[in-house]
Structures are given as C-alpha cells and as structure tokens.
Design an enzyme around this catalytic site. Structure first.
Site, mmCIF file in Angstrom:
data_model
loop_
_atom_site.group_PDB
_atom_site.id
_atom_site.type_symbol
_atom_site.label_atom_id
_atom_site.label_comp_id
_atom_site.label_asym_id
_atom_site.label_seq_id
_atom_site.Cartn_x
_atom_site.Cartn_y
_atom_site.Cartn_z
ATOM 1 N N GLY A 708 0.823 -1.205 0.000
ATOM 2 C CA GLY A 708 0.000 0.000 0.000
ATOM 3 C C GLY A 708 0.852 1.248 0.000
ATOM 4 O O GLY A 708 2.080 1.191 0.095
ATOM 5 N N GLY A 710 0.535 5.944 0.301
ATOM 6 C CA GLY A 710 -0.266 7.136 0.515
ATOM 7 C C GLY A 710 0.516 8.376 0.163
ATOM 8 O O GLY A 710 1.531 8.318 -0.538
ATOM 9 N N SER A 711 0.046 9.508 0.677
ATOM 10 C CA SER A 711 0.655 10.784 0.317
ATOM 11 C C SER A 711 2.084 10.900 0.812
ATOM 12 O O SER A 711 2.918 11.541 0.183
ATOM 13 C CB SER A 711 -0.183 11.934 0.886
ATOM 14 N N PHE A 712 2.373 10.274 1.971
ATOM 15 C CA PHE A 712 3.654 10.531 2.600
ATOM 16 C C PHE A 712 4.546 9.300 2.709
ATOM 17 O O PHE A 712 5.614 9.377 3.306
ATOM 18 C CB PHE A 712 3.448 11.110 4.005
ATOM 19 N N GLY A 713 4.133 8.177 2.163
ATOM 20 C CA GLY A 713 5.006 7.032 2.295
ATOM 21 C C GLY A 713 4.408 5.779 1.708
ATOM 22 O O GLY A 713 3.343 5.796 1.075
ATOM 23 N N ASP A 838 -9.431 11.580 7.996
ATOM 24 C CA ASP A 838 -9.267 10.927 6.694
ATOM 25 C C ASP A 838 -9.867 9.526 6.708
ATOM 26 O O ASP A 838 -9.235 8.566 6.283
ATOM 27 C CB ASP A 838 -7.782 10.872 6.320
#
Length: 1014
Positions: A708, A710-713, A838
């Site tokens: 998986g 996301g925006s930061f990692g 979120d």
C-alpha cells in the site's frame, strides 16, 4: 416538385456519405475503442459504462471527437481506477491528439502501435504499472509535445530516437527502472522546457548539449547513479527555474558567477553529491529562489549571506565542511530574518562556530524547522525562542551551548521534537515544557541540568521518547512522569542523582522498548508491576541501591534482549524464567547478594552472555563460570533457608498465600484489561528494530512486498527475524514536504490511544539509512485481510468471482459497528478528543477474524473538546482537505476540523458499504452524490441502490430466509437511514456517533437474534 426531388436526392447522398463514413474512419474509431474496452479487466467507477450501442462513440465518456470529421481526437480517462492492458488497436485512432490514461492500473507493455498516431500531441501514461521498454517508434509521432511515463515499471534504455521530437516540450520519465545514459540526442530537443528522468538507474554524465536548450525551464535528474561534473553550458540557461541533481555522484565546484547566470532559478537541489569548494556569493542574484539544498556534500568556507531572496522557503546546508569554528560563521543568518516565507533551515554537521544569534527569535512566524546540531555554536538559547510559534523541530545537539532552557519554550505549541543533548546547558528543566503537549521526542541528555524532573511533563501525552540521562537531576521519580503511557520508544534517566523507589506506575509503560534508570540512587524493591511492560527489550537498573528479590512477575518480559541488574543489593535466587527468555542476549546480575543454584539453559548456557561476578553464594551453572558445586543444603535453601521458616504459624502462612493469590489475580486482571478485545495476543514478543533489520525484513523494501501507499510514504509487508513475526512497516518519504509532520502526528495519535478497533502501533524507527539519510518508519500489526477498499471494490475477472469473494450483510454491518465504535472512542473516551480527518475504506483494515481496525492517523488532530460545533466564521489554519468525496463539505470553505467532520466521512463510508458505490462514482453527475442517491431511494426503492450481492445473499442464506425479505429490507433501510443522517451537509443535523453505535447494535440484534432462533 423539383424542390422535393432536390431534397430527396440530397438525403440519399448524405446517407451514402454516412454509410461510407461508418465503414471507414468513423467505424474504425468505434471498433478501436471497443477493442480498448475489451482489454479493461476492472472498471470500478464505471468510467466505460456509457460505451455501448445506445450512444454514438463521440458521446462516450472520456472520448472527444473533432467537429469536422467526427473522429476521436482526445481520449482522457485519467484517475478512473481502470485496470488491464492497453490495446494495440489504440494505434488505429489516427486523428488522436491527446491520450491521457494517467493514474490508473494499466499493466504490461506500452504497444508499439502508438507510433502510428502521427497527430498525437500529448501522451500521458503516468502512475500506472506499465512494464517493458519504451517503444522507440514513439519518435514517429513528430507532433508530440508531452511524453509523461512517470511512475511505471519501465526498463531498458531511454530511446535515442526521442531526440528527433523537435516539438517536444516536456519529457517526463521519472520513477521507473531505466538504465544506460541520458541520450546525447536530447540536445536536439530545441522546444523542450522540462526534462525529468529522476529515480531511475541511469549512469554517465549530463550531456554537454543539454546546455544548448534555451527554452529549458526544469532539469530534474535526482536518484540515479550519474557522475562527473555539471557541464558549464548548463549554467548559461537563463530560463532555468528548477535544477535538481540530488543523490547522485556529481563532483566539482560551482562557478563564482553562479547566481548571475541563473537569474530565474526557483528550486536548486544539489543534495547528497560530492560537490566541494565555496558556496558562491552570487547565489543571491537568483532572487526568485525558494528552495536551496546543498546538504550532504563537501562545501567549505564561509556561508555567504543569502540576501535578496524574498521567496526563500527552505535552506539546507547541513552535512558539509562549512565554517571555521569562529565568530562570524553564523553572520549569514541576519540575512534570513526578514524572509516571511522561510520555513526550514538545516545547517547541522558543519564547523560553524560563534554565538547563538538572537536574531533567530525574529524569524518568520511560518518558520517550522531549525536544525543546527553537531557544530561549535556557543552562547545560550535566546530567551525569546518562544516567538517562533510554528516551530515543529528544534535540533541543537552536540554544540557548546550554555545558559538555561528558556521558559518561553513553553509557547511552542506545535513543537514535536526538541533535541539539546551534549551541550553545557544548566539550570532546571522548565515546567513550561509541560505546555508543549504536541511533543513526541524530548532529548536533553549529557548536559548539567539540575533539580527534579517536573511533573508537568506528564501533560505531554504524545511523548514517545524522553531522554534526560547524564545530568545532575535529583529528587524522587514522580509517578506522573514514570507512568506516561505514551512512551513507547525510550525512557532514559540514567546517570543522575535520583532517589527513592521505582514507582509502581512504571507498569503503565506497556509499549516501551527501552528503559534505563541506571546509575542513580534508587532504593527499595523492583516493583512487580514492571512485568506489565511486555514490550521492553532493554532494561537497565544497574548501579542503584535496589534490594529484595527479582520479582517473579518479570517473567512476562519475554521480549527482553538486554537485562542489567548489576551493582545493587538484590537477594534471593535467580528466577528460572530468565532461562526461558529466547530473545535474551545479555544478562548482567553481577555484584549483588544472589544465592542458590545457577540455571544452565538459555542465556545461562553462554559464558560470554551472562555475568554473575560478586555473588559469592551462587553455585552450579556451566563449568566455564567456575562456580562452586551446589551442596544439598544450598539446593534446599529456596524452600527453608532458616529454622525460622519452619515455625511459621498456619494463620500467617494462610494470609501470605491469600495475598499472593490476590496479587496474581489482580495482575492477571490488569493484563486481560490491557489486551485488545479482538483477541490478538497482547504478549507477542516484539523487539525494537533498526533500519538494517527493516531493510532485511522487507527484502530491501522490495516492490514485491509493497502492500500500500499514501501521500507521505509506502507500506511494506515484513517478516522480522528471528521469530519471523509478520508486521506492516510504513516508511515515510521524507523528501515529500509534510511527511515528517505526518510521522509525528501518527506517532502522537497512535501512542496516545488504544482500542480494539484501532490499528496498533508496535514501535517506531527513527534512524539513518545506509547513505546517512534520515529514516522514519512505523511498525504495525499486520492485517491479513487487507483493507475494506479491497473487499468492497475487488479486482475480479467476473461477477461470479466478485460475489464469491465479497462481504455478506452481517460482515458489512459488523465492520460498520467496529468503525463507529472506534470513532466513538476517539471522540468521547480519550483524554482529548481525536479527529481522524481521513476516514475512508482504504484506511479501514481487517484482521484474521474480519474485525475492523481504523488506521492511518497521518492527518489526525487533537481537539480540546469532545464535540465541536461549527459556524460559518470559523476558519482553519491547518490547510487540511482529507480525501475528495469523504471530506466534510464545511472543510472546503475553510472551517476547522471537528468530530462532526468525521461523522460525515463515516456516513459516506457506511453508504458505500451498503451500495458498493464510491462517492466519486462516474454515475454521479449534475449535482447528484452518494448521499442524495441513497436519500432519494429511501424508503420504498432501497432495492434499486443496495449492492445486488446483498439481496442475493439474503435470498440464499438460511438465516436470512427465515427472517424474510421484508425484514431484511427493513433492516437495510434502517442502516441506510443512519448513513444518510450522518452525511447531512450541515454539521448540526448529523447524528451523534454514540447514537450510531447503539442503533447499529439494535439492527444487528434483529438480524442475529432471528438467525439464532432459525
């Protein structure tokens, strides 16, 4: 009559033309689009649902035709979550000018047939999983202005033929697996404005001819194996606004007229190369600069003033050889004082000397990061440091700072990390630090601090690491500080003058990995409550005045790797459980008064791993320890060491037995209370991990272990040696702005809260990677059943497979209850309300029992009140948006985050669970959204909006048949009404989440109760 004949003839001609068209160009386009659709294996948003006989192909979604010829000129299906391969028939759309399939899941090779699209101007295949090589015959598309193939799995070399595209304006090939060199033919791209080939495996140097591209604005080649010097011709590109060569092997010095030659430069990133020499004074001539990163090179000399750079946001000069350790080294800081946009300043690991400038207190109110560690800075921290109200990170370690910690530091409400280790700071730890409740890391070791540890630190409920070692701190250990449950990485109070007992509140540190209170003046017995700290790997109690026996309750510390109890006054026998600790690598119990027989198993079987010197009454053990043989009297000592024990009265023995049984029951109850209700083992042996261990556990952070992102990692599946525990590792991309803050936010949230329906953080790793770069990661329990997103919108090849692998009604309802319960806990049962911000299916993870756990707290915010009522004049300074479709509408107009916003997200999530439709479904047009879609169907038309699989499951399930369709539909209506009431536009009209939990439990009782009777 003649007029009628004329029109009849005209219509026949038009029909012939139309028929001819349908069999030639127009028909070809239609068949090509259908062939394109045939290669799509998943269309979760229904992007291609309009591609059927009822509409002309020019009206199909994503397709756009020209006015004159009714031929497809544009195919734009970006961000539609399409999966499959790209059909070679795409090459038959001979009038195509724009092809945008970015942000999907296309795989396999890019078809060679793209080279037949001679009119093509824009080719955007960014962020897919295309593999194979870049087709060289794309160069046939001589009208191409944009090639964007970033974020795929492309291999091979960059085709030299691309250099013939004289109309090309942007060539974006970053984040692939390309090899070889940057083609020399790129010097022919006379129209090019952007070249981006970063994050590949390119070698060689930057071609000299690149410097001839007079229109070039952005040149980005980071994260490769490029070497050599920067061609001087590059410095003549006056149009250049971005120049990034980070993390390569370039060397050489910068020209003295650097800034004069590049007057338009905005972003300059030379990080992690081998540049040397001075930083040119003329850099200030590039007055548009906003980012300067010279970190991790070998620059020398005095740092020049960065004057006339009003847009400067980031300045990184850390890890160089700048400065002479003298006064004047920091004079350049004066030039930064008036820059209102300045946010981050990194200058650690240099030779910078001189007094700490007071001027730093006058930096911008937007200033977030000051990193000045490992220099030769003298003087004291400015008393007005509290003026920097946005400061997030303050790192001043390993300097020569004196004076005291200013009390104004308590004004830094946003501070997450404070590091002052290895200085000469004196005075007491200010109690005002307790006002900085956002603190996650506090490092004050190796100074000359005095006085007690302020109990106000207990207010810092997000604190994960507290290190105050090697000072002159005195007084007792307060129960408020020693019992800070948020501490999960380290608590180091060693080498001070602390007195008194080790408080029993130490048992609250159930997640702590490292505890060191050694070399103090602690007395009393080791508290049995320490056995609750089941995550401990390192325990240092040596060098104190502790007495009594080693508590049997420490037998639960099975994660221990290092235990040091030496130089105390401990008595009694060595507990047998220490021989059973499989992870224990080092045991030091020397210089106590222990007696009896030494075990021989486990760590006791390794002479280099155990130290027992200074315990004269020990016997037995392995021969290498050279202890005396145990006599029969010594073996009997554990039971009756004196005659006094033989005459203990029965009532006294009964009382003692009763006390021991009660203690064990209380301990057992506490352990059970602290276990997650899901049944997952709370006593899993787990140890702190290093970067190297995470690197090995993830196969070098291999894409095959990627589960998986996301925006930061990115999130990886990992198997940690030696016990082969399966975990999930979230690695933060610290090159992305905001990633470090997201790490801190998630640490703060997940260590402050605990619930059966929240993802459990096991530990954190804040370290350096093999290249010496900052590395931050969080380790979580691994959820074997993935995310709710994968279950609601699985990738299947047929409807039958989707139905077989989907969730039934009871499972969906259980998940909805789990998520609601988590929100109820976050909003009303924490010391301070937590707003997740979120909530969406991808952030709901499922364990082996299909119990739902809410995760990803990177955007979470703490609120001082459990319920926040919004009004139209409330503005947010957070800049938070959440995720489109799930974020509350009031966030879009700048309102503050609130628990009401989470309820809105939950309502949308609940409706998605029941309908199988995402809030961004392509069918929602002209003001229709998921909320209105369901609300209009209630109560009489619920069957039209519910996921058909649920209706079929209701008809086939024995339990559901007994209920009857009417009852099932009634329950579905009730659940949907909950979702609708939670997702109302106005916050005050949304249902309280506690009421949601109660209502959903009631509905489940109806379904489950009837099933039991059936």
């Amino acid at each position: 009559m003649s007029s009628c004949m004329f029109w009849l003839l005209f219509l026949q001609i038009m029909h012939l033309i139309s028929s001819s068209f349908s069999l030639s160009g127009g028909g070809t386009d239609r068949l090509s689009l259908l062939a394109f659709k045939a290669q799509i294996t998943d269309d979760p948003l229904g992007a291609l649902s309009s591609w059927n006989e009822s509409l002309h192909f020019c009206e199909w979604s994503g397709a756009k035709c020209g006015r004159r010829h009714q031929r497809v000129v544009e195919l734009d299906l970006h961000s539609c979550k399409l999966a499959g391969s790209l059909s070679p028939h795409i090459g038959n759309l001979s009038f195509l000018r724009i092809l945008d399939l970015s942000n999907n899941s296309f795989s396999q090779n890019i078809p060679q047939e793209l080279g037949r699209l001679l009119r093509l101007q824009q080719l955007n295949l960014e962020n897919n999983t295309f593999s194979g090589e870049i087709p060289a015959n794309i160069s046939n598309c001589s009208n191409l202005q944009l090639i964007d193939l970033q974020g795929n799995n492309l291999i091979g070399k960059i085709p030299a033929e691309l250099g013939s595209l004289l109309n090309l304006q942007a060539c974006l090939l970053a984040t692939n697996h390309l090899v070889g060199e940057i083609p020399l033919s790129f010097e022919n791209l006379s129209s090019v404005e952007i070249i981006g080939v970063g994050d590949n495996h390119l070698q060689g140097s930057i071609p000299y001819g690149i410097g001839k591209l007079k229109r070039l604005r952005k040149l980005s080649v980071p994260l490769n194996n490029l070497s050599g010097t920067i061609p001087p011709s590059i410095y003549n590109l006056s149009s250049l606004t971005l120049f990034s060569v980070a993390i390569n092997q370039f060397h050489g010095s910068l020209p003295s007229d650097f800034g004069q030659k590049l007057p338009s430069l905005e972003v300059l990133v030379f990080y992690a190369n081998r540049f040397n020499g001075p930083i040119p004074v003329t850099i200030s001539n590039a007055s548009t600069l906003s980012v300067i990163d010279f970190g991790n090179n070998s620059f020398t000399g005095i740092v020049p003033p960065f004057a006339n750079l009003p847009h400067l946001q980031y300045l990184g000069i850390d890890s160089n050889e700048l400065g002479n350790g003298e006064e004047g080294d920091l004079s350049f800081l004066k030039s930064l004082a008036n820059y209102t946009n300045l946010e981050e300043l990194g200058m650690s690991d240099n030779n910078l000397g001189g007094m700490f400038p007071e001027i730093i207190s006058n930096f911008s109110s937007q200033f977030t990061t000051l990193s000045m560690g490992r220099n030769q800075v003298r003087g004291s921290i400015p008393v007005d440091i509290g003026n920097l109200i946005s400061l997030d990170t303050l790192m001043l370690e390993t300097n020569q700072l004196t004076g005291v910690i200013p009390t104004s530091i308590g004004k830094l409400k946003n501070l997450h990390g404070l590091t002052l280790i290895e200085n000469k700071i004196s005075g007491s730890i200010p109690s005002s630090l307790g006002n900085v409740t956002s603190l996650v890391e506090l490092y004050l070791s190796a100074n000359i601090l005095q006085g007690g540890i302020p109990s106000s630190l207990a207010n810092c409920q997000n604190l994960m690491s507290l290190e105050l070692a090697q000072n002159n701190l005195s007084g007792p250990l307060t129960k408020e500080v020693i019992g800070m449950a948020s501490l999960s990485v380290s608590l180091d109070l060693s080498h001070n003058q602390l007195i008194g007992p080790l408080p029993s509140e130490v048992g609250r540190l159930v997640n702590l990995g490292y505890l060191d209170v050694s070399h103090n003046r602690l007395s009393g017995e080791i508290p049995g409550s320490l056995g609750s700290c089941i995550m401990l790997e390192y325990l240092h109690l040596e060098g104190n005045f502790l007495q009594g026996s080693i508590p049997e309750l420490l037998g639960s510390l099975r994660a221990l790797q290092y235990l040091n109890l030496s130089y105390n006054n401990l008595t009694g026998q060595i507990p047998r459980f220490l021989a059973d600790f499989q992870l224990l690598q080092r045991l030091d119990i020397s210089f106590n008064h222990l007696e009896g027989e030494m075990p021989t198993q486990g760590v006791f079987g390794n002479v280099s791993a155990v130290s027992v010197l200074g315990n004269d009454k020990l016997c037995g053990g392995i021969s290498q320890l050279n202890l005396s043989r145990c006599t029969s009297n010594e073996l009997r000592k554990p039971k009756f060491s004196t005659k006094l024990k033989l005459v203990i009265s029965i009532p006294c023995g009964f009382i003692i037995a009763l006390f021991l049984i009660s203690s064990l029951l209380i301990y057992s109850w506490r352990k059970t209370k602290n276990e997650p209700a899901s049944g997952a083992s709370w006593e899993v042996s787990f140890r702190r991990v290093t970067y190297e261990e995470l690197y090995q556990a993830t196969g070098g952070f291999s894409s095959s272990n990627l589960i998986g992102g996301g925006s930061f990692g990115s999130v990886y599946k990992a198997i940690l040696a030696p016990d082969e525990m399966i975990v999930a590792v979230k690695v933060f991309n610290l090159l992305r702005k905001g990633a470090s803050k997201s790490y801190m936010a998630e640490c703060a949230a997940l260590t402050n809260i605990r619930h059966r329906n929240l993802v459990k953080i096991l530990t954190a790793c804040s370290s350096l990677d093999f290249q010496g770069n900052d590395f931050k990661a969080l380790v979580y329990e691994f959820m074997v059943n993935g995310s709710l997103e994968e279950w609601l919108h699985p990738v299947h090849t047929s409807d039958e497979e989707r139905e077989q692998g989907n969730l039934n009604l009871i499972q969906r309802l259980n998940i909805a209850i789990d998520v609601a319960s988590a929100l109820d806990y976050l909003h009303y049962h924490c010391q301070m309300a937590v707003v997740h911000c979120d909530l969406k299916p991808s952030n709901v993870l499922l364990d082996g029992d299909m119990t739902a756990h809410v995760g990803d707290f990177g955007l979470a915010r703490f609120r001082p009140e459990a319920s926040v009522q919004l009004s139209s004049n409330q503005n947010s300074s957070i800049g938070l948006k959440g995720t489109v479709g799930y974020a509350a509408p009031e966030y879009g107009i700048g309102n503050e985050v609130s628990t009401c916003g989470d309820v809105y997200s939950y309502g949308i999530l609940l409706l998605e669970i029941l309908t199988g439709k995402t809030p961004t479904d392509g069918s929602f047009k002209e003001g229709l959204n998921l909320h209105k879609y369901v609300k209009m169907a209630l109560p009489d038309h619920v069957v039209e909006v519910v996921d058909p699989i649920l209706l079929r499951e209701a008809n086939s399930s024995d339990g559901m048949k007994h209920i009857g369709n009417d009852k099932v539909l009634e329950c579905l209506v009730s659940i949907m009404e909950v979702g609708v009431s939670c997702s109302e536009d106005l916050p005050r009209e949304r249902t309280n989440i506690s009421n949601v939990v109660a209502e959903l439990h009631r509905i489940r009782g109806i379904l489950m109760g009837t099933r039991r009777h059936g």
